[in-house]
Design a protein around this motif. Structure first.
Motif, PDB file in Angstrom:
ATOM      1  N   ILE A  93       0.842  -1.208   0.000  1.00  0.00           N
ATOM      2  CA  ILE A  93       0.000   0.000   0.000  1.00  0.00           C
ATOM      3  C   ILE A  93       0.875   1.256   0.000  1.00  0.00           C
ATOM      4  O   ILE A  93       0.642   2.203  -0.760  1.00  0.00           O
ATOM      5  CB  ILE A  93      -0.938  -0.007   1.224  1.00  0.00           C
ATOM      6  CG1 ILE A  93      -1.956  -1.137   1.108  1.00  0.00           C
ATOM      7  CG2 ILE A  93      -1.645   1.338   1.363  1.00  0.00           C
ATOM      8  CD1 ILE A  93      -2.837  -1.276   2.326  1.00  0.00           C
ATOM      9  N   LYS A  94       1.919   1.251   0.859  1.00  0.00           N
ATOM     10  CA  LYS A  94       2.828   2.392   0.904  1.00  0.00           C
ATOM     11  C   LYS A  94       3.540   2.586  -0.434  1.00  0.00           C
ATOM     12  O   LYS A  94       3.776   3.725  -0.870  1.00  0.00           O
ATOM     13  CB  LYS A  94       3.847   2.199   2.023  1.00  0.00           C
ATOM     14  CG  LYS A  94       3.254   2.254   3.421  1.00  0.00           C
ATOM     15  CD  LYS A  94       4.335   2.057   4.476  1.00  0.00           C
ATOM     16  CE  LYS A  94       3.729   2.099   5.876  1.00  0.00           C
ATOM     17  NZ  LYS A  94       4.781   1.892   6.938  1.00  0.00           N
ATOM     18  N   GLU A  95       3.894   1.481  -1.083  1.00  0.00           N
ATOM     19  CA  GLU A  95       4.584   1.574  -2.370  1.00  0.00           C
ATOM     20  C   GLU A  95       3.677   2.172  -3.442  1.00  0.00           C
ATOM     21  O   GLU A  95       4.117   3.004  -4.248  1.00  0.00           O
ATOM     22  CB  GLU A  95       5.059   0.179  -2.792  1.00  0.00           C
ATOM     23  CG  GLU A  95       5.845   0.145  -4.094  1.00  0.00           C
ATOM     24  CD  GLU A  95       7.165   0.906  -4.006  1.00  0.00           C
ATOM     25  OE1 GLU A  95       7.656   1.328  -5.072  1.00  0.00           O
ATOM     26  OE2 GLU A  95       7.684   1.086  -2.881  1.00  0.00           O
ATOM     27  N   LYS A  96       2.407   1.751  -3.433  1.00  0.00           N
ATOM     28  CA  LYS A  96       1.460   2.325  -4.400  1.00  0.00           C
ATOM     29  C   LYS A  96       1.251   3.819  -4.153  1.00  0.00           C
ATOM     30  O   LYS A  96       1.170   4.605  -5.099  1.00  0.00           O
ATOM     31  CB  LYS A  96       0.126   1.573  -4.330  1.00  0.00           C
ATOM     32  CG  LYS A  96       0.148   0.192  -4.965  1.00  0.00           C
ATOM     33  CD  LYS A  96      -1.220  -0.442  -4.912  1.00  0.00           C
ATOM     34  CE  LYS A  96      -1.232  -1.774  -5.658  1.00  0.00           C
ATOM     35  NZ  LYS A  96      -1.042  -1.600  -7.115  1.00  0.00           N
ATOM     36  N   VAL A  97       1.140   4.191  -2.887  1.00  0.00           N
ATOM     37  CA  VAL A  97       0.963   5.613  -2.568  1.00  0.00           C
ATOM     38  C   VAL A  97       2.204   6.400  -2.979  1.00  0.00           C
ATOM     39  O   VAL A  97       2.110   7.526  -3.494  1.00  0.00           O
ATOM     40  CB  VAL A  97       0.681   5.780  -1.059  1.00  0.00           C
ATOM     41  CG1 VAL A  97       0.671   7.262  -0.687  1.00  0.00           C
ATOM     42  CG2 VAL A  97      -0.642   5.135  -0.692  1.00  0.00           C
ATOM     43  N   ARG A  98       3.362   5.798  -2.780  1.00  0.00           N
ATOM     44  CA  ARG A  98       4.614   6.473  -3.157  1.00  0.00           C
ATOM     45  C   ARG A  98       4.686   6.651  -4.671  1.00  0.00           C
ATOM     46  O   ARG A  98       5.105   7.713  -5.160  1.00  0.00           O
ATOM     47  CB  ARG A  98       5.802   5.661  -2.655  1.00  0.00           C
ATOM     48  CG  ARG A  98       7.156   6.256  -2.996  1.00  0.00           C
ATOM     49  CD  ARG A  98       8.286   5.450  -2.364  1.00  0.00           C
ATOM     50  NE  ARG A  98       9.586   5.952  -2.762  1.00  0.00           N
ATOM     51  CZ  ARG A  98      10.196   5.608  -3.904  1.00  0.00           C
ATOM     52  NH1 ARG A  98       9.624   4.744  -4.732  1.00  0.00           N
ATOM     53  NH2 ARG A  98      11.388   6.124  -4.185  1.00  0.00           N
ATOM     54  N   GLU A  99       4.314   5.632  -5.425  1.00  0.00           N
ATOM     55  CA  GLU A  99       4.321   5.745  -6.888  1.00  0.00           C
ATOM     56  C   GLU A  99       3.358   6.827  -7.360  1.00  0.00           C
ATOM     57  O   GLU A  99       3.673   7.603  -8.272  1.00  0.00           O
ATOM     58  CB  GLU A  99       3.947   4.395  -7.505  1.00  0.00           C
ATOM     59  CG  GLU A  99       5.005   3.319  -7.310  1.00  0.00           C
ATOM     60  CD  GLU A  99       4.553   1.980  -7.866  1.00  0.00           C
ATOM     61  OE1 GLU A  99       3.394   1.905  -8.364  1.00  0.00           O
ATOM     62  OE2 GLU A  99       5.340   1.017  -7.811  1.00  0.00           O
ATOM     63  N   LYS A 100       2.191   6.884  -6.732  1.00  0.00           N
ATOM     64  CA  LYS A 100       1.213   7.922  -7.098  1.00  0.00           C
ATOM     65  C   LYS A 100       1.755   9.308  -6.752  1.00  0.00           C
ATOM     66  O   LYS A 100       1.562  10.268  -7.521  1.00  0.00           O
ATOM     67  CB  LYS A 100      -0.100   7.672  -6.357  1.00  0.00           C
ATOM     68  CG  LYS A 100      -1.201   8.657  -6.710  1.00  0.00           C
ATOM     69  CD  LYS A 100      -1.589   8.568  -8.187  1.00  0.00           C
ATOM     70  CE  LYS A 100      -2.746   9.487  -8.512  1.00  0.00           C
ATOM     71  NZ  LYS A 100      -3.124   9.446  -9.941  1.00  0.00           N
ATOM     72  N   ALA A 101       2.434   9.436  -5.620  1.00  0.00           N
ATOM     73  CA  ALA A 101       3.006  10.732  -5.236  1.00  0.00           C
ATOM     74  C   ALA A 101       4.058  11.184  -6.232  1.00  0.00           C
ATOM     75  O   ALA A 101       4.138  12.378  -6.578  1.00  0.00           O
ATOM     76  CB  ALA A 101       3.604  10.636  -3.831  1.00  0.00           C
TER      77      ALA A 101
END
Length: 278
Positions: free
Chosen positions: A133-141
């Motif tokens: 989840i953190k990785e997906k949020v980081r990619e979106k950021a």
């Protein structure tokens, strides 16, 4: 020939305002022209002047529209654009030019997180871990960051390219005062030569779009587009203040034009306007 053309244009501009309604003066002028033995020669000369006026007006209008736009795009893509990209990559001043961009970026990232958690709750991603989840949020950021970096760079390019285009437009206007006068005379003849119904229709259309009941929403969208185009902060107080004052001023100017000029030139068009507007 040019002197005669300018003389006729001066007369047409001066004679557009008369103490009598234009329909009455046109009737008398037509009667006098039919009795004039040189009416055919004058009609031919008038046609030549009208043709010259139309061609000169169209050429100048296309020039003041196409040339600044062409200069804007060419300079932005081949001159200003590469220079701004080079300086931005060297200095790396940051991501956002103002707080409005940062707020929009945070809202976009927050919505992505809420959507992701909602999809997890409904079972779309049942086995996803917290690290993923953190990785997906980081990619979106990172994607949002790239988008706003491009928006900031484009805003700087727009400012410089628009300044150059305004300079070119000013040169065209200053150097073409004669053509500008011909264009103004052509537009006056075109507007005042419309039928009463067409004039009333255009007046109602103009007022409803710019100063009507639904115009505040349109002005808000236009202002937001302009502010983002130049990378300026989207100050809501400024937008609301502009919407509450500018349409009122515009409506006052428009009513003054109807009372001061149109009512003297074509009172029947004003009467038609009031009838259609009721």
């Amino acid at each position: 020939m040019k002197y005669w053309n300018l003389k006729k244009l001066n007369q047409s501009t001066i004679e557009k305002i008369s103490p009598l309604p234009r329909s009455i003066t046109k009737t008398f002028d037509k009667f006098k022209q039919e009795l004039n033995p040189q009416a055919e020669m004058e009609a031919l000369e008038e046609f030549r002047v009208s043709r010259y006026q139309t061609i000169a007006s169209m050429k100048y209008l296309l020039a003041i529209i196409i040339v600044p736009l062409l200069i804007n795009q060419v300079s932005k893509n081949f001159l200003i654009g590469p220079a701004v990209d080079y300086l931005w990559n060297i200095k790396q001043p940051g991501i956002f030019l103002n707080e409005s961009q940062e707020e929009r970026a945070l809202i976009e990232l927050q919505r992505f997180e809420e959507k992701l958690h909602f999809e997890i709750l409904i079972g779309k991603f049942p086995d996803i871990s917290s690290d993923l989840i953190k990785e997906k949020v980081r990619e979106k950021a990172l994607l949002i960051t790239n988008d706003y970096v491009l928006e900031s760079v484009n805003a700087i390019k727009n400012i410089l390219a628009d300044i150059l285009s305004i300079g070119v437009l000013s040169i065209l206007i200053i150097s073409g005062r004669r053509e500008l006068y011909i264009l103004k005379s052509f537009i006056n003849e075109l507007i005042y030569g419309l039928s009463d119904t067409a004039k009333a229709f255009l007046i109602i259309l103009f007022t409803d779009i710019f100063v009507g009941f639904h115009s505040p929403h349109g002005w808000e969208v236009v202002l937001e587009i302009i502010l983002r185009h130049f990378g300026l902060p989207e100050n809501r107080d400024f937008i609301f203040l502009f919407i509450s004052t500018f349409p009122v001023v515009l409506d006052t100017i428009f009513k003054y034009w109807i009372f001061r000029y149109l009512n003297r030139i074509s009172p029947s068009a004003v009467a038609t306007y009031h009838s259609m507007n009721e």
